[in-house]
Motif scaffolding. Structure first.
Motif, mmCIF file in Angstrom:
data_model
loop_
_atom_site.group_PDB
_atom_site.id
_atom_site.type_symbol
_atom_site.label_atom_id
_atom_site.label_comp_id
_atom_site.label_asym_id
_atom_site.label_seq_id
_atom_site.Cartn_x
_atom_site.Cartn_y
_atom_site.Cartn_z
ATOM 1 N N MET A 1 0.778 -1.088 -0.091
ATOM 2 C CA MET A 1 -0.202 0.004 -0.188
ATOM 3 C C MET A 1 0.931 1.299 -0.095
ATOM 4 S SD MET A 1 -2.798 1.154 2.811
ATOM 5 C CE MET A 1 -3.908 -0.245 2.489
ATOM 6 N N LYS A 2 0.551 2.252 -1.018
ATOM 7 C CA LYS A 2 1.294 3.489 -0.937
ATOM 8 C C LYS A 2 1.117 4.211 0.372
ATOM 9 C CE LYS A 2 0.645 4.070 -5.957
ATOM 10 N NZ LYS A 2 0.025 5.311 -6.932
ATOM 11 N N LYS A 3 2.107 5.303 0.720
ATOM 12 C CA LYS A 3 2.107 5.944 1.990
ATOM 13 C C LYS A 3 0.840 6.663 1.874
ATOM 14 C CE LYS A 3 4.621 9.298 4.296
ATOM 15 N NZ LYS A 3 5.989 9.845 4.482
ATOM 16 N N VAL A 4 0.042 6.818 3.145
ATOM 17 C CA VAL A 4 -0.924 7.458 3.222
ATOM 18 C C VAL A 4 -0.976 8.953 3.788
ATOM 19 C CG1 VAL A 4 -2.679 5.564 2.858
ATOM 20 C CG2 VAL A 4 -1.832 6.245 5.170
ATOM 21 N N SER A 5 -1.801 9.757 3.680
ATOM 22 C CA SER A 5 -1.783 10.952 4.238
ATOM 23 C C SER A 5 -1.904 11.128 5.684
ATOM 24 C CB SER A 5 -2.500 12.081 3.451
ATOM 25 O OG SER A 5 -3.805 11.829 3.558
ATOM 26 N N LEU A 6 -1.776 12.237 6.431
ATOM 27 C CA LEU A 6 -2.030 12.210 7.773
ATOM 28 C C LEU A 6 -3.651 12.314 7.856
ATOM 29 C CD1 LEU A 6 -1.576 12.744 10.930
ATOM 30 C CD2 LEU A 6 -1.348 15.024 10.426
ATOM 31 N N LYS A 7 -4.224 12.949 6.886
ATOM 32 C CA LYS A 7 -5.689 13.093 6.870
ATOM 33 C C LYS A 7 -6.388 11.803 6.870
ATOM 34 C CE LYS A 7 -9.430 14.881 4.285
ATOM 35 N NZ LYS A 7 -9.748 15.486 2.831
ATOM 36 N N TYR A 8 -5.847 10.786 6.236
ATOM 37 C CA TYR A 8 -6.479 9.516 5.912
ATOM 38 C C TYR A 8 -6.259 8.675 7.200
ATOM 39 C CZ TYR A 8 -7.432 10.081 0.837
ATOM 40 O OH TYR A 8 -8.145 10.339 -0.339
ATOM 41 N N ARG A 9 -5.154 9.006 7.641
ATOM 42 C CA ARG A 9 -4.897 8.310 9.002
ATOM 43 C C ARG A 9 -5.915 8.596 10.011
ATOM 44 N NH1 ARG A 9 -0.513 5.025 8.747
ATOM 45 N NH2 ARG A 9 1.103 5.512 6.951
ATOM 46 N N LEU A 10 -6.097 10.123 10.282
ATOM 47 C CA LEU A 10 -6.854 10.605 11.203
ATOM 48 C C LEU A 10 -8.386 9.877 10.960
ATOM 49 C CD1 LEU A 10 -5.465 13.996 11.706
ATOM 50 C CD2 LEU A 10 -5.204 11.931 13.185
ATOM 51 N N GLU A 11 -8.814 10.083 9.569
ATOM 52 C CA GLU A 11 -10.144 9.328 9.124
ATOM 53 C C GLU A 11 -10.113 7.941 9.720
ATOM 54 O OE1 GLU A 11 -10.993 12.300 5.137
ATOM 55 O OE2 GLU A 11 -10.531 10.241 5.123
ATOM 56 N N ALA A 140 -22.292 -15.111 -6.931
ATOM 57 C CA ALA A 140 -22.565 -13.733 -7.027
ATOM 58 C C ALA A 140 -21.547 -12.886 -6.550
ATOM 59 C CB ALA A 140 -23.643 -13.322 -5.867
ATOM 60 N N THR A 141 -21.344 -11.651 -7.357
ATOM 61 C CA THR A 141 -20.339 -10.544 -6.674
ATOM 62 C C THR A 141 -21.037 -9.040 -6.789
ATOM 63 O OG1 THR A 141 -18.826 -11.737 -8.249
ATOM 64 C CG2 THR A 141 -18.087 -9.676 -7.886
ATOM 65 N N GLY A 142 -20.613 -8.436 -5.903
ATOM 66 C CA GLY A 142 -21.178 -6.995 -5.738
ATOM 67 C C GLY A 142 -20.126 -6.038 -6.124
ATOM 68 N N ILE A 143 -20.687 -5.055 -7.215
ATOM 69 C CA ILE A 143 -19.608 -4.334 -7.485
ATOM 70 C C ILE A 143 -20.137 -2.860 -6.703
ATOM 71 C CG2 ILE A 143 -19.106 -2.883 -9.808
ATOM 72 C CD1 ILE A 143 -18.541 -5.880 -9.746
ATOM 73 N N TYR A 144 -19.293 -2.189 -6.275
ATOM 74 C CA TYR A 144 -19.190 -1.036 -5.376
ATOM 75 C C TYR A 144 -18.360 0.044 -5.723
ATOM 76 C CZ TYR A 144 -15.161 -2.315 -2.918
ATOM 77 O OH TYR A 144 -13.734 -2.664 -2.637
ATOM 78 N N ARG A 145 -18.525 1.180 -5.129
ATOM 79 C CA ARG A 145 -17.576 2.401 -5.400
ATOM 80 C C ARG A 145 -16.617 2.135 -3.996
ATOM 81 N NH1 ARG A 145 -16.296 6.979 -3.459
ATOM 82 N NH2 ARG A 145 -15.618 8.807 -4.685
ATOM 83 N N ALA A 146 -15.539 2.059 -4.214
ATOM 84 C CA ALA A 146 -14.495 2.038 -3.426
ATOM 85 C C ALA A 146 -14.436 3.368 -2.608
ATOM 86 C CB ALA A 146 -12.979 1.525 -3.522
ATOM 87 N N ALA A 147 -14.094 3.284 -1.112
ATOM 88 C CA ALA A 147 -13.788 4.552 -0.394
ATOM 89 C C ALA A 147 -12.442 5.238 -0.645
ATOM 90 C CB ALA A 147 -13.856 4.127 1.245
ATOM 91 N N ASN A 148 -12.361 6.475 -0.788
ATOM 92 C CA ASN A 148 -11.227 7.240 -1.465
ATOM 93 C C ASN A 148 -10.063 6.837 -0.294
ATOM 94 O OD1 ASN A 148 -12.606 8.596 -3.337
ATOM 95 N ND2 ASN A 148 -13.005 10.254 -2.024
ATOM 96 N N ASN A 149 -10.345 6.782 1.023
ATOM 97 C CA ASN A 149 -9.336 6.585 1.850
ATOM 98 C C ASN A 149 -9.015 4.878 1.844
ATOM 99 O OD1 ASN A 149 -7.705 5.895 4.242
ATOM 100 N ND2 ASN A 149 -9.112 7.759 5.400
ATOM 101 N N PRO A 150 -7.747 4.478 1.504
ATOM 102 C CA PRO A 150 -7.382 3.146 1.365
ATOM 103 C C PRO A 150 -7.344 2.332 2.617
ATOM 104 C CG PRO A 150 -5.349 4.548 1.276
ATOM 105 C CD PRO A 150 -6.505 5.364 0.998
ATOM 106 N N LEU A 151 -7.178 3.042 3.728
ATOM 107 C CA LEU A 151 -7.049 2.318 5.121
ATOM 108 C C LEU A 151 -8.573 1.947 5.381
ATOM 109 C CD1 LEU A 151 -4.506 4.661 7.056
ATOM 110 C CD2 LEU A 151 -4.385 2.370 6.030
ATOM 111 N N VAL A 152 -9.540 2.989 5.240
ATOM 112 C CA VAL A 152 -11.007 2.947 5.613
ATOM 113 C C VAL A 152 -11.463 1.763 4.428
ATOM 114 C CG1 VAL A 152 -13.107 3.872 5.559
ATOM 115 C CG2 VAL A 152 -11.221 5.099 6.482
ATOM 116 N N GLU A 153 -11.115 1.770 3.327
ATOM 117 C CA GLU A 153 -11.472 0.780 2.263
ATOM 118 C C GLU A 153 -11.161 -0.639 2.865
ATOM 119 O OE1 GLU A 153 -12.626 -1.211 -1.215
ATOM 120 O OE2 GLU A 153 -13.448 0.718 -0.079
ATOM 121 N N ALA A 154 -9.906 -0.824 3.080
ATOM 122 C CA ALA A 154 -9.392 -2.098 3.677
ATOM 123 C C ALA A 154 -10.026 -2.618 4.857
ATOM 124 C CB ALA A 154 -7.939 -2.061 3.901
ATOM 125 N N TYR A 155 -10.487 -1.665 5.588
ATOM 126 C CA TYR A 155 -11.243 -1.978 7.154
ATOM 127 C C TYR A 155 -12.705 -2.458 6.696
ATOM 128 C CZ TYR A 155 -13.250 -1.245 11.513
ATOM 129 O OH TYR A 155 -13.742 -1.438 12.961
#
Length: 289
Positions: A1-11, A140-155
């Motif tokens: 995973m690429k380095k994430v910003s402080l904003k994303y970490r706080l989110e 079955a497979t669900g197609i969804y819009r991924a969260a912008n924040n990669p940490l939140v998305e993975a969680y």
């Protein structure tokens, strides 16, 4: 995973804290607290005015008071959806408070051995569409819009993880998955009510809205049935998922005309649902402009 910003970490930290609070509160109280919090915060956000303008434009018959009440209920629904995130798998297994209407259409699909689309909108408790996966299994497979924040998305994906139902983000990967499913008899669960700038201009509440064409293009080209489905909240904390018969697909010989006709029919179905229960739709999305 690429380095994430402080904003994303706080989110991410904030999301983890809220999810922990929801878990401690329990399913019913978490939903209630989420609804209360969203009704307090939502109307103070700039998107509230966008939601108001969208609703007044789409549903001009509503009075100012009805618009205000519907928007407050919309925020309540969104808050409940958030509060229920830690309990989604539990909800999908709950046969006491969750009902399915039109399950015979799932049986028709399963017995056909063919591919199928199950389309819906960001409407009501939309995570309930995961029931399709529970009934159909790995097909079955669900197609969804991924969260912008990669940490939140993975969680969130870790919480959603289900051996009987896979999730694929929109974009190139989602497109490949849809094509593969159409070829191999899979079921694609798709929330296709949001704007796609590169889509097709199709009327939605009397105004052209850029609409993703993939579901119609593949349905027509590969002869894949399209089943609308609708998730609703009922009284007493109950929920209902209704699966409707497959749509009639026009085959005029002009593919462009047929794609447009099918997308228009899907939009008209969403219009009917939203008109019946305006508090259930995701009005804060910029659907038209």
């Amino acid at each position: 995973m690429k380095k994430v910003s402080l904003k994303y970490r706080l989110e991410y930290i904030a999301v983890r804290v809220f999810m922990a609070i929801f878990r401690v509160l329990g399913r019913k109280n978490a939903a209630g607290f989420g609804a209360w919090l969203a009704r307090k915060i939502g109307p103070r956000m700039s998107v509230h005015q966008l939601a108001r303008e969208n609703m007044k434009t789409a549903l001009p018959h509503l009075t100012g008071r009805e618009v205000d009440e519907s928007l407050m209920q919309m925020w309540g629904n969104l808050g409940r959806n958030v509060g229920e995130i830690p309990f989604n798998r539990e909800i999908l297994s709950d046969t006491e408070t969750v009902e399915i209407v039109g399950e015979e259409y799932l049986k028709d699909y399963s017995e056909s051995g063919k591919a199928a689309f199950f389309v819906t909108a960001h409407y009501g408790p939309w995570e309930l569409v995961g029931l399709i996966g529970r009934r159909l299994g790995a097909r079955a497979t669900g197609i969804y819009r991924a969260a912008n924040n990669p940490l939140v998305e993975a969680y969130f994906q870790a919480m959603r993880a289900d051996p009987n139902y896979s999730f694929v983000p929109k974009g190139a990967e989602g497109a490949r998955t849809i094509v593969k499913a159409a070829r191999n008899g899979g079921a694609i669960v798709l929330l296709n009510d949001q704007k796609l700038n590169t889509g097709v201009a199709v009327p939605f509440f009397g105004q052209d809205a850029m609409t993703a064409p993939a579901v119609a293009e593949i349905a027509i080209k590969k002869n894949v049935p399209v089943y609308p489905m609708r998730a609703e909240r009922l009284e007493g904390g109950r929920r209902r998922l209704t699966i409707y018969p497959a749509l009639e697909i026009s085959r005029s010989g002009d593919r462009k005309v047929d794609v447009y006709a099918l997308l228009k029919e899907i939009n008209e179905i969403y219009e009917q649902w939203i008109t019946e229960r305006p508090d259930h739709w995701f009005w804060v999305h910029n659907r038209w402009s």
